[in-house]
Design a protein around this motif. Sequence first.
Motif, PDB file in Angstrom:
ATOM      1  N   LEU A   1      -3.964  -3.652   1.608  1.00 26.72           N
ATOM      2  CA  LEU A   1      -4.456  -2.547   2.429  1.00 26.72           C
ATOM      3  C   LEU A   1      -5.960  -2.659   2.660  1.00 26.72           C
TER       4      LEU A   1
ATOM      5  N   GLN B   1       1.457   7.324  -0.638  1.00 27.72           N
ATOM      6  CA  GLN B   1       2.870   7.449  -0.994  1.00 27.72           C
ATOM      7  C   GLN B   1       3.394   6.217  -1.726  1.00 27.72           C
ATOM      8  N   GLY B   2       2.993   5.034  -1.279  1.00 33.27           N
ATOM      9  CA  GLY B   2       3.501   3.820  -1.891  1.00 33.27           C
ATOM     10  C   GLY B   2       2.816   3.431  -3.175  1.00 33.27           C
TER      11      GLY B   2
ATOM     12  N   LYS C   1      -0.636  -4.539  -3.446  1.00 38.25           N
ATOM     13  CA  LYS C   1      -0.570  -3.582  -2.339  1.00 38.25           C
ATOM     14  C   LYS C   1      -1.960  -3.069  -1.984  1.00 38.25           C
TER      15      LYS C   1
ATOM     16  N   GLN D   1       0.650   4.769   3.358  1.00 39.88           N
ATOM     17  CA  GLN D   1       1.181   3.707   2.508  1.00 39.88           C
ATOM     18  C   GLN D   1       0.469   3.673   1.169  1.00 39.88           C
TER      19      GLN D   1
ATOM     20  N   ILE E   1      -0.801   4.875   9.604  1.00 41.12           N
ATOM     21  CA  ILE E   1       0.239   4.120   8.912  1.00 41.12           C
ATOM     22  C   ILE E   1      -0.239   3.672   7.531  1.00 41.12           C
ATOM     23  N   LEU E   2      -1.464   3.143   7.436  1.00 37.79           N
ATOM     24  CA  LEU E   2      -1.938   2.522   6.199  1.00 37.79           C
ATOM     25  C   LEU E   2      -2.318   3.537   5.120  1.00 37.79           C
TER      26      LEU E   2
ATOM     27  N   THR F   1       0.543  13.944   1.244  1.00 37.37           N
ATOM     28  CA  THR F   1       0.011  12.887   2.107  1.00 37.37           C
ATOM     29  C   THR F   1      -0.468  13.457   3.438  1.00 37.37           C
TER      30      THR F   1
ATOM     31  N   SER G   1       2.063  -3.039   9.499  1.00 34.07           N
ATOM     32  CA  SER G   1       3.061  -2.947   8.429  1.00 34.07           C
ATOM     33  C   SER G   1       3.502  -4.333   7.971  1.00 34.07           C
TER      34      SER G   1
ATOM     35  N   ALA H   1       0.669  -6.044   6.043  1.00 37.96           N
ATOM     36  CA  ALA H   1       0.520  -5.455   4.707  1.00 37.96           C
ATOM     37  C   ALA H   1       1.448  -6.146   3.708  1.00 37.96           C
TER      38      ALA H   1
END
Length: 510
Positions: free
Chosen positions: A482, A296-297, A478, A293, A289-290, A306, A416, A419
């Motif tokens: 993370l 992509q984020g 962000k 993130q 998940i991280l 990714t 999530s 974060a």
Amino acid sequence: MEQAAEERKTPLWLLSIIVTLPTFFAFLATSATNVALPHIAGSFGSTNDEAKWVVTSYMVANGIFLPLTGWLERKLARLNFLKVFITLFTLGSIVCALAPNLVTLILGRVIQGIGGGVLMPLSQSILLQEFPKDRKGDAMAIFIFAIMVSSIMGPTVGGLLVDNFSWQWIFIINIPIGIFSLIVIPLTVCDTEKERGKEKVDYMGLLFLIFWLFSMQVVLDKGQQYGWFDCTWICWLSLFSLTCMFMFVIWEIEIKNPIVNLRVFKDLNFLVGTVLGTLVNVMVCVTVILIPQFFQGVMHYTASQTGLSLSTRVISVLPLLFIGKLCKMYDVRAIIAVGFALIGASIALCTNLNLESPPTAIVLSNILFGFGSVFALVPVSALALGTLDKNQIANAAGIHSLTKCVAGSVFTSLASSFAISFAQVHQTHLLKNMIVYNPSFTAHFAALKSALIHYNTAGVAAHKANALLYNQMLVQTKIYALVDLFQIAALVTFIAIPLVIFFKVKPAAK
């Protein structure tokens, strides 16, 4: 069971491929769908929150049937069991591929979850029962190979299919595999005897299980959207979920013929193995998940890029070639400790990610994580289920998988949520630096304004400079969030290492 094992003429290597093949694609369907959610939402004109029910529905149906594996195998016999649930998984894939709207797609995912949920613990149970006692490590190595490769390649395969074809292909690829499995499994897998006599079905325990998992998954999916416990209905639903969970546990322990036999937790190896196996699964879910993130984020990579960044974990299949021999030669507790140390080190490397990190920055981390997962999971799974009686393995494997599934869902949702919360905390601290009394801020602001003033008026240039600096600050928050989560995950992994001393093992062969 012994007689069935003696009558089996299929070579173990062929039996392993055939048994794990549907499990591989069932797990692939889970990890690949996450990448396609934005495309599914756009295709049906729905919101991202509505599209999340595509994942939620699968996980709820999956979780409900996981602990029922042993009971269903006794009632249906092994071959009938496999035929029924592979057929359901294939039928669900067809419904998903042809779905004209989101509701039909969710219905198809429910059917898929019912069919695919029990394939993982059953294949694990079959391998443990069919392999000789001195080759339990080899059996778990084969099983974990299928699970790890499917979970690692899921985002990559999903991203490539979505970017180059359409999201429907994530479900289409399961159809020929399901048909092939229905043809070859009756020819290669030995059957078991169906349980004779009428047995009172534990409907109450089943209802508690359904209500618990469904309400829990709704809370996890909608909690962040509605502010968690600031929302009244989230509080009440959480209380309802916890009540159902406790009632399920108490009921299954007290009833004479439970649908899920929780008494297997009396076995110390199974208890410790379930805790450690669940922790590894949590770390897999959290990193899957991280890391996207970040790429992509923050770095704005595509779904394919990714997925490819995570695909280097597939190198972890190499230790599976010799992990069985290592388990025979050395104390497996030491091997498990090394595995957890490698996982912790790999997560710690992710704390160095920044805006200058190339896609190859996590190659070493992925390799260490893959090696650590193999060194930890193979002996943990073998120890957790290897000391149980054969008639308990299917039930225990279902409970083992359910625990990992529930913990993965909970901590994925929490990761999530944290974060976002950690980013807000860092934003509060960084905003204190964005004032006119900070020389560094005023220098950056003046430089941006002077660069923009050539194309805008002074007022517009000032507004744009402010916006650019604010966006840079959001990106930094962000990254900090993370990094905080990676540090916590690494610390928890290292703390869990001493738990290996509670395993009861035989002395290693000289």
